[in-house]
Design an enzyme around this catalytic site. Structure first.
Site, short mmCIF file in Angstrom:
data_model
loop_
_atom_site.label_atom_id
_atom_site.label_comp_id
_atom_site.label_asym_id
_atom_site.label_seq_id
_atom_site.Cartn_x
_atom_site.Cartn_y
_atom_site.Cartn_z
CB SER A 131 -8.50 27.20 30.51
OG SER A 131 -8.26 26.79 32.17
CD GLU A 133 -4.59 23.71 33.47
OE1 GLU A 133 -3.81 22.88 33.24
OE2 GLU A 133 -4.15 24.12 35.08
CE1 TYR A 154 -11.48 22.05 30.51
CE2 TYR A 154 -9.27 23.56 31.32
CZ TYR A 154 -10.86 23.79 31.44
OH TYR A 154 -11.03 24.71 31.82
#
Length: 345
Positions: A131, A133, A154
């Site tokens: 990801s 992120e 996360y």
């Protein structure tokens, strides 16, 4: 010979589009679903055929990434040619409330699945859903060489999964790749994710069902693409001659506010009359800007996204307007709404 694929997270947005893509390519598709008291298969119900039907090519198996022994058993039963690990606790804001659960499923879960591949001895190619992120506070543009600086449980869990995937590739010679996907959305996006929350609110406000939508930080910059295009990129990664890690992104530079404006304007509404700020939707640590550079994917995979953020907002708003018309209809989950593969645009 028919190829066989195993998809964890098959009931999610990406899993459902990937299942469609692979079935269209003639694969036999096996999906991992968690046992629950209610079904959560609405995104793939239109694909499902009775497994006893000789024409059936989609098969579902109960299991969970928290159960390593089950993963080994499943690998030996299915013996897939390709494994796509899309399962995770994938909501960034929720990861602050459930950090341990997020770490166990999103991070350690990937290791359990990789270990199941290794222990079973099944010769397959493995895709890990990484990801954007993971980049967190690192300034854009971000590519495969950009240092990670996650700003959420996360993001940190995804960093663990990323590195353990590389470790198994280098340590055991596995064909294992990381797809570092930037934000990708669709009408199948969960309603708690900001883009779908916005487009669903637009549809409900236009229909007179709601007056306002409550949002957090409107200044966050994101690179939003269209999920069906991104799952094709996943597939292309596993067709490459050599395993590698790839960023998938549009290179777009849009704030949440830009997405709000595009969505409300498409429905002929003034966003400023309907959007309210709510600090509950702020994260303890914010990620200011994620903008991807997908040059490697273009060069090595010939992957180039076609849907920009404005078009994405249009697709999602129109799908949610159509969905509102059918709200309460038990068959709505089987309707191919605008923006879904195979539907009229």
């Amino acid at each position: 010979m028919t190829k066989r694929a195993l998809i964890t997270g098959i009931t999610g947005q990406d899993g459902s589009y990937l299942a469609e893509l692979l079935l269209d390519k003639g694969y036999e598709v096996h999906g991992l679903i968690r046992r629950a008291s209610t079904f959560n298969t609405s995104r793939i119900d239109h694909l499902y055929v009775d497994p006893h039907d000789p024409e059936a090519k989609l098969f579902l198996h109960y299991g969970d990434l928290s159960d390593g022994a089950r993963m080994v058993t499943l690998m030996n039963e299915v013996r897939p040619d390709e494994v796509y690990n899309l399962a995770a606790q994938s909501h960034v804001r929720v990861s602050f409330d459930e950090p341990e659960h997020t770490g166990d499923t999103t991070g350690i879960g990937a290791m359990r699945l990789l270990e199941a591949v290794r222990l079973s001895g099944v010769d397959c190619r493995y895709y890990q859903a990484s990801s954007s992120e993971m980049f967190g506070a690192t300034p854009p543009p971000q590519n495969e060489d950009t240092p990670f600086y996650p700003r959420s449980p996360y993001g940190a869990a995804k960093v663990y999964a990323y590195w353990v995937t590389k470790n198994y590739r280098e340590g055991y010679g596995m064909f294992a790749v990381n797809g570092i996907l930037f934000n990708h959305e669709s009408p199948r996006r969960g309603e708690t994710f900001v883009t779908r929350k916005i487009t669903r609110a637009v549809a409900r406000i236009q229909a007179g069902l709601d007056d306002y939508v409550y949002l957090g930080n409107l200044d966050s910059i994101r690179d939003w693409g269209y999920a069906p295009e991104y799952v094709e990129g996943m597939w292309r990664m596993l067709q490459a001659d050599e395993p590698d890690d790839f960023v998938l992104a549009t290179g777009g530079n849009f704030t949440v506010r830009d997405f709000v404006v595009a969505s409300f304007e498409h429905a002929g509404l003034d966003w400023e009359k309907h959007v309210r700020f709510d600090e509950r939707y702020l994260r303890p640590t914010e990620v200011d800007a994620l903008i991807g550079d997908a040059s490697r994917a273009k060069e090595k995979l010939d992957w180039v996204p076609q849907v920009d953020t404005a078009e994405l907002a249009r697709i999602m708003v129109e799908a949610d307007i159509e969905a509102i018309k059918h709200e309460g209809n038990p068959w709505i989950d089987q309707v191919r709404l605008p923006g879904w593969p195979g539907a009229d645009q």
